[in-house]
Design a protein around this motif. Structure first.
Motif, PDB file in Angstrom:
ATOM      1  N   SER A 190       0.790  -1.340   0.216  1.00 51.94           N
ATOM      2  CA  SER A 190      -0.073   0.135  -0.123  1.00 51.94           C
ATOM      3  C   SER A 190       0.919   1.354  -0.106  1.00 51.94           C
ATOM      4  CB  SER A 190      -0.835   0.310   1.167  1.00 51.94           C
ATOM      5  OG  SER A 190      -1.685   1.117   1.248  1.00 51.94           O
TER       6      SER A 190
ATOM      7  N   ASN B 250      -5.322   1.213  -2.207  1.00 50.63           N
ATOM      8  CA  ASN B 250      -6.198  -0.215  -2.170  1.00 50.63           C
ATOM      9  C   ASN B 250      -5.301  -1.250  -3.140  1.00 50.63           C
ATOM     10  OD1 ASN B 250      -8.419   0.677  -0.429  1.00 50.63           O
ATOM     11  ND2 ASN B 250      -8.470   2.216  -2.064  1.00 50.63           N
TER      12      ASN B 250
ATOM     13  N   HIS C  43     -13.359   0.144  -8.000  1.00 54.32           N
ATOM     14  CA  HIS C  43     -12.533  -0.804  -7.166  1.00 54.32           C
ATOM     15  C   HIS C  43     -13.441  -0.730  -5.683  1.00 54.32           C
ATOM     16  CE1 HIS C  43      -9.440  -0.621  -9.995  1.00 54.32           C
ATOM     17  NE2 HIS C  43      -9.210   0.613  -9.765  1.00 54.32           N
TER      18      HIS C  43
ATOM     19  N   THR D 231     -12.335  -5.060  -2.788  1.00 52.45           N
ATOM     20  CA  THR D 231     -10.828  -5.423  -3.260  1.00 52.45           C
ATOM     21  C   THR D 231     -10.351  -6.387  -1.930  1.00 52.45           C
ATOM     22  OG1 THR D 231     -10.374  -3.578  -1.962  1.00 52.45           O
ATOM     23  CG2 THR D 231     -10.414  -3.098  -4.364  1.00 52.45           C
TER      24      THR D 231
ATOM     25  N   THR E 221      -8.626  -7.420   1.450  1.00 56.63           N
ATOM     26  CA  THR E 221      -8.786  -6.555   2.487  1.00 56.63           C
ATOM     27  C   THR E 221      -8.085  -7.207   3.851  1.00 56.63           C
ATOM     28  OG1 THR E 221     -10.854  -7.362   3.029  1.00 56.63           O
ATOM     29  CG2 THR E 221     -11.150  -5.279   1.762  1.00 56.63           C
TER      30      THR E 221
ATOM     31  N   SER F  16     -13.990  -2.282  -0.034  1.00 59.16           N
ATOM     32  CA  SER F  16     -12.425  -1.503  -0.049  1.00 59.16           C
ATOM     33  C   SER F  16     -12.511  -0.590   1.236  1.00 59.16           C
ATOM     34  CB  SER F  16     -12.082  -0.918  -1.373  1.00 59.16           C
ATOM     35  OG  SER F  16     -11.110   0.131  -1.080  1.00 59.16           O
ATOM     36  N   SER F  17     -11.505  -0.372   1.941  1.00 64.44           N
ATOM     37  CA  SER F  17     -11.344   0.546   2.977  1.00 64.44           C
ATOM     38  C   SER F  17     -11.679   2.108   2.586  1.00 64.44           C
ATOM     39  CB  SER F  17      -9.842   0.541   3.768  1.00 64.44           C
ATOM     40  OG  SER F  17      -8.943   0.635   2.685  1.00 64.44           O
ATOM     41  N   HIS F  18     -11.325   2.198   1.209  1.00 65.29           N
ATOM     42  CA  HIS F  18     -11.717   3.449   0.580  1.00 65.29           C
ATOM     43  C   HIS F  18     -13.189   4.169   0.767  1.00 65.29           C
ATOM     44  CE1 HIS F  18     -11.132   7.061  -1.949  1.00 65.29           C
ATOM     45  NE2 HIS F  18     -12.240   6.508  -2.831  1.00 65.29           N
TER      46      HIS F  18
ATOM     47  N   SER G  70      -6.617  -1.260   8.243  1.00 62.33           N
ATOM     48  CA  SER G  70      -6.593  -0.136   7.333  1.00 62.33           C
ATOM     49  C   SER G  70      -4.896  -0.102   6.770  1.00 62.33           C
ATOM     50  CB  SER G  70      -6.930   1.265   7.914  1.00 62.33           C
ATOM     51  OG  SER G  70      -5.944   1.750   8.867  1.00 62.33           O
TER      52      SER G  70
END
Length: 394
Positions: free
Chosen positions: A22, A28, A187, A190, A192, A199-201, A286
């Motif tokens: 990352s 991500n 995305h 994804t 994780t 996704s953490s986004h 994260s």
């Protein structure tokens, strides 16, 4: 499992490993390289998922057996598989449990490959997991609300249409939320990093599409089932004239009745056991925070046992639902004389043999004891004979 002869004890080559790291330019990563220990952890999470699938399939097999048994014994009887709202909620709960367990079972691919990669399979796992996990949470919430309302106020005992509409709304909500989330966002699902999920986004989507509902259900389970425990013990009642006023009284029930009431607490305990660890582990993951993989896998194993745990709780707490009452029981003289229809007979049996009834039943040691005092029996006699006990029928 794949041989781990790549970079840093993984199966990834140098290019894949760099892509898995990352960075501000790669927040991500589309690839997650797994260590040997992590592949072993994923193997365990997938195995317990198969255990949950087996437990739910077993219950559905028994339900089919029950249906055939009733069809043969009472071909012209006035009975239904989904005869009360609680039947609908439990049937739907097991339906969503299949999806939740299936999402965990797909970890077997990542354990075999030693690498988690974005793509069709990854997206499918994320969608299946979210559909099953949130579905289980929402149906658990609906079941708790239904049990609370019908037990204390005797309202909605036969409102199957409410249960049907509620389940339909859950399915529509999940279909729209997951479909739009994956279709409109790039995305969206994804690695994780040990499996595929939102996704953490997309923090807001994680909250609104899963975490909020899981936490609301967890909090509600405690709020609803603790008063139900005291109600089942005879300590709590609702004023007949003022529905919003509660009365607290002394309980003189016997030990067998207390054990039956305690079984109600299995619901919040079981849900807390599976939800809290995974919520903490997932939320802590994260790019800027490190969570030991062993903690994540332990939490995931508990979570993937949800199906097996709910099957066990169902058989312990609500054994009269979904035609699990043998049809032969309904033909006993005691039952035949009371209700006019088979449907009512099923409900009468569940009510009269439940832990809030005045009839004897077998305790844990196999000894027959009287489960209810005369004071509480008088209270029950004023309630509708077509109702079910909170433990066995609601």
């Amino acid at each position: 499992m794949s041989a781990l002869g790549g970079v840093n004890g993984t199966v990834c080559n140098e290019q894949q490993y760099q892509l898995s790291l990352s960075s501000p330019d790669n927040p991500n990563p589309p690839i997650s390289c797994l260590s040997h220990g992590q592949t072993i952890g994923l193997a365990f999470t997938s195995e317990v998922s198969f255990l949950s699938i087996a437990a739910v399939v077993l219950v559905y097999t028994l339900i089919l057996r029950n249906y055939i048994r009733y069809k043969n014994a009472l071909p012209n009887g006035d009975w239904k598989l989904l005869q009360v709202p609680a039947d609908i909620y439990m049937f739907a709960l097991f339906f969503f449990e299949i999806f939740q367990a299936l999402g965990g079972a797909l970890d077997a691919k990542w354990a075999h490959d030693g690498i988690v990669t974005s793509g069709t399979f990854c997206t499918a796992q994320g969608i299946i997991q979210q559909f099953g996990e949130v579905g289980v949470g929402l149906v658990t919430l609906l079941l708790g609300l239904h049990t609370f309302i019908t037990a204390l106020w005797r309202v909605g005992l036969h409102a199957r249409w409410v249960a049907g509409i509620s389940i339909a709304l859950v399915v529509v909500f999940l279909t729209l939320w997951i479909g739009l989330g994956d279709g409109l966002n790039k995305h969206y699902i994804t690695p994780t990093p040990y499996w595929c999920w939102i996704s953490s986004h997309y923090t807001s989507e994680r909250l609104g599409g899963e975490y909020v509902w899981l936490w609301v259900t967890l909090f509600s389970s405690v709020i609803l089932y603790v008063p139900l425990y005291f109600w089942a013990e005879g300590r709590l009642s609702v004023d007949k004239e003022k529905w919003y006023q509660f009365r607290i009284s002394q309980s003189d029930v016997e030990d067998s009745q207390r054990r039956a009431a305690l079984r109600l607490l299995l619901y919040p305990i079981a849900y807390c056991l599976v939800v809290l660890p995974l919520s903490v582990a997932r939320w802590s993951q994260s790019p800027h925070r490190h969570v030991p993989s062993a903690a994540s896998f332990f939490a995931c194993m508990l979570w993937n046992l949800s199906g097996a745990i709910n099957v066990t709780v169902f058989l312990l707490v609500r054994p009269q639902l979904l035609l699990f009452t043998p049809p032969e029981v309904l033909l006993e003289p005691e039952i035949e004389l009371a209700p006019a229809t088979i449907n009512s007979a099923i409900e009468s049996y569940a009510f009269n043999h439940g832990p809030r009834s005045g009839k004897p039943f077998e305790d844990d040691l196999g000894k027959t004891q009287t489960s209810y005092s005369s004071r509480n029996s008088m209270t029950l006699s004023r309630q509708s004979s077509k109702g079910r006990s909170v433990v066995n029928g609601f």
